[in-house]
Design a protein around this motif. Structure first.
Motif, PDB file in Angstrom:
ATOM      1  N   LEU A   1       0.731  -1.134   0.060  1.00  0.00           N
ATOM      2  CA  LEU A   1      -0.050  -0.171  -0.053  1.00  0.00           C
ATOM      3  C   LEU A   1       0.770   1.237  -0.069  1.00  0.00           C
ATOM      4  N   GLU A   2       2.210   1.181   0.349  1.00  0.00           N
ATOM      5  CA  GLU A   2       3.071   2.492   0.133  1.00  0.00           C
ATOM      6  C   GLU A   2       3.641   2.626  -1.019  1.00  0.00           C
ATOM      7  N   GLN A   3       3.479   1.622  -1.959  1.00  0.00           N
ATOM      8  CA  GLN A   3       4.250   1.970  -3.035  1.00  0.00           C
ATOM      9  C   GLN A   3       3.328   3.131  -3.987  1.00  0.00           C
ATOM     10  N   SER A   4       4.314   3.754  -4.862  1.00  0.00           N
ATOM     11  CA  SER A   4       3.497   4.828  -5.423  1.00  0.00           C
ATOM     12  C   SER A   4       3.065   4.331  -6.955  1.00  0.00           C
ATOM     13  N   ASN A   5       1.850   4.903  -7.263  1.00  0.00           N
ATOM     14  CA  ASN A   5       1.270   4.421  -8.555  1.00  0.00           C
ATOM     15  C   ASN A   5       0.904   3.195  -8.314  1.00  0.00           C
ATOM     16  N   ALA A   6       0.444   2.508  -7.190  1.00  0.00           N
ATOM     17  CA  ALA A   6      -0.004   1.261  -7.010  1.00  0.00           C
ATOM     18  C   ALA A   6      -1.800   1.312  -7.136  1.00  0.00           C
ATOM     19  N   PHE A   7      -2.195   0.184  -7.551  1.00  0.00           N
ATOM     20  CA  PHE A   7      -3.621   0.129  -7.728  1.00  0.00           C
ATOM     21  C   PHE A   7      -4.268  -1.013  -7.309  1.00  0.00           C
ATOM     22  N   ILE A   8      -5.320  -0.946  -6.833  1.00  0.00           N
ATOM     23  CA  ILE A   8      -6.307  -2.334  -6.509  1.00  0.00           C
ATOM     24  C   ILE A   8      -7.259  -2.632  -7.553  1.00  0.00           C
ATOM     25  N   GLU A   9      -7.583  -3.370  -8.206  1.00  0.00           N
ATOM     26  CA  GLU A   9      -8.553  -3.759  -9.334  1.00  0.00           C
ATOM     27  C   GLU A   9      -9.193  -4.866  -8.913  1.00  0.00           C
ATOM     28  N   ARG A  10     -10.765  -4.678  -9.084  1.00  0.00           N
ATOM     29  CA  ARG A  10     -11.706  -6.153  -9.236  1.00  0.00           C
ATOM     30  C   ARG A  10     -11.321  -6.631 -10.204  1.00  0.00           C
ATOM     31  N   ALA A  11     -11.282  -7.990 -10.267  1.00  0.00           N
ATOM     32  CA  ALA A  11     -11.159  -8.904 -11.414  1.00  0.00           C
ATOM     33  C   ALA A  11     -12.122  -9.060 -12.212  1.00  0.00           C
ATOM     34  N   PRO A  12     -12.467  -8.976 -13.525  1.00  0.00           N
ATOM     35  CA  PRO A  12     -13.441  -9.124 -14.391  1.00  0.00           C
ATOM     36  C   PRO A  12     -14.539 -10.476 -13.909  1.00  0.00           C
ATOM     37  N   GLY A  13     -15.864 -10.254 -13.703  1.00  0.00           N
ATOM     38  CA  GLY A  13     -16.499 -11.170 -13.215  1.00  0.00           C
ATOM     39  C   GLY A  13     -16.590 -11.628 -11.743  1.00  0.00           C
ATOM     40  N   ALA A  14     -15.829 -10.943 -11.014  1.00  0.00           N
ATOM     41  CA  ALA A  14     -15.804 -11.090  -9.483  1.00  0.00           C
ATOM     42  C   ALA A  14     -17.097 -10.347  -8.816  1.00  0.00           C
ATOM     43  N   ARG A  15     -17.411 -11.334  -7.907  1.00  0.00           N
ATOM     44  CA  ARG A  15     -18.602 -10.721  -7.284  1.00  0.00           C
ATOM     45  C   ARG A  15     -18.260 -10.738  -5.702  1.00  0.00           C
TER      46      ARG A  15
ATOM     47  N   GLU B   1     -17.899  -2.009  -2.876  1.00  0.00           N
ATOM     48  CA  GLU B   1     -18.416  -0.892  -3.933  1.00  0.00           C
ATOM     49  C   GLU B   1     -17.557  -0.647  -5.035  1.00  0.00           C
ATOM     50  N   MET B   2     -16.333  -1.199  -4.845  1.00  0.00           N
ATOM     51  CA  MET B   2     -15.264  -0.791  -5.952  1.00  0.00           C
ATOM     52  C   MET B   2     -15.887  -1.371  -7.183  1.00  0.00           C
ATOM     53  N   HIS B   3     -15.629  -0.861  -8.353  1.00  0.00           N
ATOM     54  CA  HIS B   3     -15.715  -1.059  -9.575  1.00  0.00           C
ATOM     55  C   HIS B   3     -14.321  -0.820 -10.506  1.00  0.00           C
ATOM     56  N   GLY B   4     -13.625  -1.697 -11.281  1.00  0.00           N
ATOM     57  CA  GLY B   4     -12.410  -1.111 -11.837  1.00  0.00           C
ATOM     58  C   GLY B   4     -11.251  -1.155 -10.838  1.00  0.00           C
ATOM     59  N   SER B   5     -10.441  -0.023 -10.944  1.00  0.00           N
ATOM     60  CA  SER B   5      -9.330   0.081 -10.279  1.00  0.00           C
ATOM     61  C   SER B   5      -9.351   1.158  -9.190  1.00  0.00           C
ATOM     62  N   CYS B   6      -8.717   1.224  -8.164  1.00  0.00           N
ATOM     63  CA  CYS B   6      -8.763   2.071  -7.059  1.00  0.00           C
ATOM     64  C   CYS B   6      -7.156   2.466  -6.693  1.00  0.00           C
TER      65      CYS B   6
ATOM     66  N   TYR C   1      -7.000  -7.740  -7.584  1.00  0.00           N
ATOM     67  CA  TYR C   1      -5.504  -8.124  -7.820  1.00  0.00           C
ATOM     68  C   TYR C   1      -4.622  -6.656  -7.756  1.00  0.00           C
ATOM     69  N   PHE C   2      -3.549  -6.646  -7.369  1.00  0.00           N
ATOM     70  CA  PHE C   2      -2.601  -5.365  -7.038  1.00  0.00           C
ATOM     71  C   PHE C   2      -1.713  -5.304  -8.234  1.00  0.00           C
ATOM     72  N   PHE C   3      -1.628  -4.204  -8.834  1.00  0.00           N
ATOM     73  CA  PHE C   3      -0.558  -3.729  -9.842  1.00  0.00           C
ATOM     74  C   PHE C   3      -0.254  -2.299  -9.698  1.00  0.00           C
ATOM     75  N   VAL C   4       1.259  -2.204 -10.187  1.00  0.00           N
ATOM     76  CA  VAL C   4       1.875  -0.852 -10.286  1.00  0.00           C
ATOM     77  C   VAL C   4       1.929  -0.413 -11.619  1.00  0.00           C
ATOM     78  N   GLU C   5       1.500   0.697 -11.785  1.00  0.00           N
ATOM     79  CA  GLU C   5       1.416   1.358 -13.037  1.00  0.00           C
ATOM     80  C   GLU C   5       2.671   2.144 -13.412  1.00  0.00           C
ATOM     81  N   GLU C   6       3.425   1.727 -14.347  1.00  0.00           N
ATOM     82  CA  GLU C   6       4.824   2.295 -14.589  1.00  0.00           C
ATOM     83  C   GLU C   6       4.758   3.815 -15.101  1.00  0.00           C
ATOM     84  N   ALA C   7       5.562   4.525 -14.440  1.00  0.00           N
ATOM     85  CA  ALA C   7       5.562   5.923 -14.628  1.00  0.00           C
ATOM     86  C   ALA C   7       6.052   6.261 -16.045  1.00  0.00           C
ATOM     87  N   PRO C   8       5.492   7.283 -16.948  1.00  0.00           N
ATOM     88  CA  PRO C   8       5.942   7.450 -18.128  1.00  0.00           C
ATOM     89  C   PRO C   8       7.375   7.894 -18.325  1.00  0.00           C
ATOM     90  N   GLU C   9       8.116   7.533 -19.122  1.00  0.00           N
ATOM     91  CA  GLU C   9       9.463   7.698 -19.190  1.00  0.00           C
ATOM     92  C   GLU C   9       9.640   9.187 -19.719  1.00  0.00           C
TER      93      GLU C   9
END
Length: 382
Positions: free
Chosen positions: A296-310, A341-346, A374-382
């Motif tokens: 949770l401390e990582q910058s540009n990190a996101f949590i996203e609900r998997a498609p189809g998950a309830r 309540e989450m839909h998509g990424s946060c 799932y958890f993912f980190v979005e790479e910063a643009p170069e």
């Protein structure tokens, strides 16, 4: 994406009652997938796809072909429709189309089917046993829709059930991009493409009594619950041995009613309703609660609900994900609600305050390990 709809008026007067057309339900609607990408998806082994052709040289004039497909040239340039189920689980942009319909229960939402029709393409006049919103994308399509009525059905070819073309019509309109057509279960309808067209169908689950009973019994046996057995009622009636007596029948029905009204049945139903249509992808290595604070401390990190998950809640304190009941103690309740309540990424920066407790961090690890998030980190643009 905003649906231009008076929700209270719709629920009071149309939902599961009568069809309605919402002109420009989505203003300036932009297609969420191209015909080329949809055609490519229908070539994938795991995709549920089919092509319905009319005006063929078969006896009925209809033909249904199931994917995966290798080419499309042989189908010609008119009189056919490609349909692909659960596109929301393959293409995140299509998944966004579910959000405007979350004024209805999450467990009722089934999937988004996307169809591409060549000119004069359609699947014939038919009746569905579920509620559906049809959003017109590119192109134009003429729709005829009737209210529930007595109908004769036929099966001109395998996997295609049609009704008489002369059903009584309530709506007869040409739909353009952004128009939304709502069709309740049991209402006949027929759509024909006037030009190459895309349609998005948001469908809703409507399980039958038989389906629910079968699933309930199957799950109960697998989990060794609802094990109380039948016992004969007190009776001095000396009926013939071949009779099923009214007291015996009543006793058996009472046993079933007792089972259905039990807490075990509530738990099983919630598990069933929380299951996704497709297997969720679990992480290769399990995530532990101890790893969550650093994630949770990582910058540009996101949590996203998997498609189809309830993620569903029962009785205000029990949460279920993909057929599993989650351990959600009181300090993690608000975190569970935020995830539901989450839909998509946060962005994780939005989660930090909610997920400060050890209990909420353990919950987040659990839902990631179940494949629901799932958890993912979005790479910063170069």
């Amino acid at each position: 994406m905003t649906l231009n709809l008076d929700i209270k008026e719709f629920l009071a007067n149309s939902w599961q009652k009568k069809p309605c057309l919402i002109k420009q339900g989505f203003t300036a609607f932009s297609d969420l997938i191209s015909p080329e990408i949809l055609a490519g998806l229908a070539m994938e082994e795991g995709a549920d796809s089919r092509i319905v052709q009319t005006n063929t040289d078969t006896e009925s004039g209809w033909l249904v072909t199931h994917g995966p497909f290798e080419e499309y040239d042989s189908f010609g340039e008119s009189d056919w429709t490609l349909l692909v189920q659960s596109v929301n689980e393959w293409v995140p942009e299509v998944g966004e189309l579910l959000q405007p319909f979350r004024f209805l229960p999450d467990w009722r939402l089934d999937d988004v089917m996307v169809s591409f029709s060549c000119e004069n393409g359609g699947v014939g006049p038919h009746v569905d046993q579920y509620d559906v919103f049809i959003i017109q994308g590119a192109g134009k399509r003429r729709w005829r829709v009737g209210e529930r009525q007595a109908l004769q059905q036929s099966q001109p070819t395998e996997d295609l059930c049609l009704v008489n073309n002369d059903f009584s019509v309530l709506i007869d309109e040409e739909l353009e991009s952004g128009d939304v057509l709502y069709i309740p279960a049991g209402c006949p309808h027929d759509g024909i493409a006037l030009e190459p067209s895309l349609n998005y169908s948001v469908g809703f689950r409507a399980p039958s009594q038989a389906e629910l009973l079968w699933q309930l019994g199957d799950s109960a046996m697998a989990n060794d619950v609802l094990t109380k057995r039948y016992t004969d009622p007190d009776s001095s009636d000396l009926s013939p041995s071949y009779d099923i007596t009214a007291p015996q029948l009543d006793a058996m029905k009472s046993l079933l009613i007792e089972a259905i009204q039990s807490d075990d049945a509530n738990d099983i139903i919630a598990r069933l309703l929380s299951q996704s249509k497709r297997p969720l992808v679990e992480p290769e290595l399990p995530v532990t609660a101890e790893q969550i604070p650093a994630m949770l401390e990582q910058s540009n990190a996101f949590i996203e609900r998997a498609p189809g998950a309830r993620l569903l809640r029962l009785d205000n304190d029990s949460f279920y994900l993909n057929g599993e009941r989650l351990d959600v103690p009181e300090p993690a309740q608000q975190a569970a609600i935020q995830l539901a309540e989450m839909h998509g990424s946060c962005g994780v920066s939005e989660l930090n305050e909610t997920f400060l407790t050890a209990e909420s961090q353990a919950l987040l690890a659990d839902v990631i390990n179940l494949g629901g998030y799932y958890f993912f980190v979005e790479e910063a643009p170069e």
